[in-house]
Design a protein around this motif. Structure first.
Motif, PDB file in Angstrom:
ATOM      1  N   ALA A 114      14.556 -24.951  74.373  1.00 24.20           N
ATOM      2  CA  ALA A 114      13.223 -25.648  74.941  1.00 24.20           C
ATOM      3  C   ALA A 114      13.463 -26.574  74.154  1.00 24.20           C
ATOM      4  CB  ALA A 114      12.678 -24.480  74.544  1.00 24.20           C
ATOM      5  N   ARG A 115      12.590 -28.038  75.300  1.00 27.87           N
ATOM      6  CA  ARG A 115      12.344 -29.286  74.219  1.00 27.87           C
ATOM      7  C   ARG A 115      11.127 -29.504  75.170  1.00 27.87           C
ATOM      8  NH1 ARG A 115      15.778 -31.884  75.482  1.00 27.87           N
ATOM      9  NH2 ARG A 115      14.822 -33.351  77.689  1.00 27.87           N
ATOM     10  N   LEU A 116       9.676 -29.619  74.657  1.00 30.09           N
ATOM     11  CA  LEU A 116       8.462 -30.308  74.733  1.00 30.09           C
ATOM     12  C   LEU A 116       8.887 -31.904  75.437  1.00 30.09           C
ATOM     13  CD1 LEU A 116       5.764 -30.283  75.854  1.00 30.09           C
ATOM     14  CD2 LEU A 116       4.868 -30.323  73.223  1.00 30.09           C
ATOM     15  N   ASP A 117       9.067 -32.139  76.612  1.00 27.04           N
ATOM     16  CA  ASP A 117       9.684 -33.414  77.559  1.00 27.04           C
ATOM     17  C   ASP A 117       7.685 -34.167  76.826  1.00 27.04           C
ATOM     18  OD1 ASP A 117      11.288 -32.930  77.257  1.00 27.04           O
ATOM     19  OD2 ASP A 117      11.608 -32.314  80.286  1.00 27.04           O
ATOM     20  N   ARG A 118       6.698 -33.686  78.015  1.00 22.39           N
ATOM     21  CA  ARG A 118       5.629 -34.704  78.019  1.00 22.39           C
ATOM     22  C   ARG A 118       4.683 -33.667  78.173  1.00 22.39           C
ATOM     23  NH1 ARG A 118       4.396 -37.002  83.145  1.00 22.39           N
ATOM     24  NH2 ARG A 118       6.086 -36.213  84.953  1.00 22.39           N
ATOM     25  N   VAL A 119       3.617 -34.387  77.362  1.00 18.72           N
ATOM     26  CA  VAL A 119       1.912 -33.770  78.387  1.00 18.72           C
ATOM     27  C   VAL A 119       1.684 -34.178  79.443  1.00 18.72           C
ATOM     28  CG1 VAL A 119      -0.776 -32.548  77.431  1.00 18.72           C
ATOM     29  CG2 VAL A 119       1.787 -32.577  75.981  1.00 18.72           C
ATOM     30  N   ASN A 164      -1.667 -29.559  82.203  1.00 20.25           N
ATOM     31  CA  ASN A 164       0.036 -29.140  81.962  1.00 20.25           C
ATOM     32  C   ASN A 164       1.144 -29.869  80.782  1.00 20.25           C
ATOM     33  OD1 ASN A 164      -0.391 -27.577  84.101  1.00 20.25           O
ATOM     34  ND2 ASN A 164      -0.377 -29.108  85.567  1.00 20.25           N
ATOM     35  N   VAL A 165       1.597 -29.192  80.734  1.00 14.86           N
ATOM     36  CA  VAL A 165       3.072 -29.560  79.591  1.00 14.86           C
ATOM     37  C   VAL A 165       4.865 -28.825  80.639  1.00 14.86           C
ATOM     38  CG1 VAL A 165       1.691 -29.466  77.710  1.00 14.86           C
ATOM     39  CG2 VAL A 165       3.495 -27.223  78.711  1.00 14.86           C
ATOM     40  N   TRP A 166       5.467 -30.573  80.422  1.00 15.23           N
ATOM     41  CA  TRP A 166       6.608 -30.580  81.038  1.00 15.23           C
ATOM     42  C   TRP A 166       7.511 -29.818  79.859  1.00 15.23           C
ATOM     43  CZ3 TRP A 166       8.241 -30.819  85.495  1.00 15.23           C
ATOM     44  CH2 TRP A 166       7.560 -31.316  87.156  1.00 15.23           C
ATOM     45  N   ILE A 167       8.290 -28.690  79.619  1.00 16.01           N
ATOM     46  CA  ILE A 167       9.932 -28.546  79.050  1.00 16.01           C
ATOM     47  C   ILE A 167      10.831 -28.263  79.634  1.00 16.01           C
ATOM     48  CG2 ILE A 167      10.060 -26.860  77.326  1.00 16.01           C
ATOM     49  CD1 ILE A 167       6.927 -25.804  77.943  1.00 16.01           C
ATOM     50  N   SER A 168      11.691 -28.811  78.925  1.00 17.36           N
ATOM     51  CA  SER A 168      13.190 -28.644  79.637  1.00 17.36           C
ATOM     52  C   SER A 168      13.958 -27.355  78.554  1.00 17.36           C
ATOM     53  CB  SER A 168      14.115 -29.375  78.801  1.00 17.36           C
ATOM     54  OG  SER A 168      13.392 -30.523  80.399  1.00 17.36           O
ATOM     55  N   LEU A 169      14.390 -26.575  79.562  1.00 11.18           N
ATOM     56  CA  LEU A 169      15.079 -25.510  78.861  1.00 11.18           C
ATOM     57  C   LEU A 169      16.502 -24.902  79.103  1.00 11.18           C
ATOM     58  CD1 LEU A 169      12.214 -24.492  80.556  1.00 11.18           C
ATOM     59  CD2 LEU A 169      12.277 -22.489  78.399  1.00 11.18           C
TER      60      LEU A 169
END
Length: 380
Positions: A197-202, A206-211
């Motif tokens: 899991a990686r936090l992409d941006r806020v 909301n937050v965008w996360i890549s999994l």
């Protein structure tokens, strides 16, 4: 005395042996008839078992009463009296699933399904089944195939293929909390393996996360984010193993080339799935409907003179006016703006003292019979 060594042992009479029997085919040889029907793209296994119970399927002329029957290539399978078509080559398709579609053959609630959507937009495709599922509100890449064996093998976690998602969730988190998912967690008694899991941006609230995950359990991404206090409001699958969503438009279907499929599967997965990459491809392009012929009950009625006069031009010598040339259109435009075109004629004469005088005569340019005495009477 004779030596015992010199005595030859008495020969035993030959034992007559029964001729070797050919080994009978074992019960597990071949494939279940329902599986063969599904591989042929005729129906699903469940439907095949239902058809067998209805007495619609026969093997070598004998109607089946049970689906517990194995068949080989030498057996002739018929459905409703028609021979079963040959097995089609294993094919794999990439589908960009939009939101609002259910990944199932039939929905008891009457919602739109993935397969109804594909059958309507692509009637030339074979009967397909999905590799895994996506929720009704999940969008992105969905693998489809006409081979049930391939679908089951690719769904297994032992395949080791990584599924990548991009999620938008409501709430606040940081990379430290997301890193806790890498060791795996247990939620409501269900063990989930480690997830990348990686936090992409806020983006606002909301937050965008890549999994990236390898198991693909039911609602796994949403449950993991709920475990961190996040509410998923959008989920997109970007890839499934080596196959990428890329720039595939929403609702579009794209077939994977056979050579690429063979390279990505490898020998091990191809043998486990029992794929057939050398078989034929059945053409399902619908034929155009023939135009209906007009039924004529009798001879064609004769037309009256009045009807003939209406259908013909007013004058027998009349011809349709040809399209005007560009020069004629320009001439008409000039006449409308500046009036009719004029012609200037110059001549020489002598005055009373014998000097030559140039005289110019301006007249309206006319054509044909209009050019006569009236034109010469126009004087400046």
């Amino acid at each position: 005395m004779e030596n015992d060594r010199d005595k030859k042992p008495a020969r035993k009479p030959p034992v007559k042996r029964a001729p070797a029997k050919k080994p009978e085919p074992k019960a597990h040889e071949g494939e279940r008839v329902a599986k063969v029907m599904a591989r042929a793209g005729l129906c699903s296994r469940r439907d095949a078992e239902s058809w067998i119970a209805q007495g619609r399927v026969a093997v070598n002329g004998q109607v089946l009463t049970s689906a517990a029957k194995n068949v080989t290539d030498q057996d002739q399978v018929t459905v409703d009296g028609k021979p079963l078509s040959s097995r089609e080559r294993t094919r794999l398709f990439l589908f960009h699933k939009p939101r609002g579609l259910v990944t199932t053959d039939r929905d008891p609630e009457g919602r739109a399904t993935v397969f109804d959507f594909i059958a309507e937009k692509n009637p030339h495709l074979p009967r397909l089944m999905s590799v895994g599922r996506l929720d009704i509100n999940t969008e992105g890449l969905l693998l489809l195939t006409n081979d049930g064996g391939l679908a089951r093998v690719l769904e297994l976690p032992s395949t080791g293929w990584l599924r990548r998602y991009r999620a938008r969730a409501n709430g606040a988190t940081d990379q430290t909390k997301l890193d806790t998912l890498a060791k795996g967690v247990t939620i409501d008694g269900v063990d989930y393996a480690g997830v990348e899991a990686r936090l992409d941006r806020v983006q606002g609230a909301n937050v965008w996360i890549s999994l990236g995950l390898r198991e693909g359990k039911n609602r796994e991404v949403k449950r993991l984010l709920e475990f961190l206090g996040l509410a998923t409001n959008r989920l997109i699958r970007l890839s499934y193993g080596p196959f990428q969503l890329g720039e595939l438009p929403e609702g579009a279907v794209e077939e994977v080339r056979t050579r690429v499929l063979a390279d990505q599967l490898g020998v091990t997965l191809a043998e486990q799935a029992g794929v057939d990459l050398d078989g034929p491809v059945i053409d399902r392009t619908p034929e155009p409907e023939p135009r209906p012929l007009r039924e004529r009950t009798g001879p064609r009625p004769k037309r009256t003179p009045a009807e003939n006069a209406e259908s013909k031009p007013r004058s027998g010598t009349e011809k349709p006016h040809p399209r005007k040339h560009v020069s004629a259109l320009r001439d008409e435009r000039a006449k409308a703006e500046k009036g009719p075109r004029r012609r200037i004629e110059s001549a020489a004469t002598e005055d009373r003292r014998g000097r030559k005088v140039v005289v110019e005569r301006v007249s309206v340019a006319t054509r044909g019979p209009e050019r006569g005495a009236e034109a010469h009477d126009s004087r400046n």
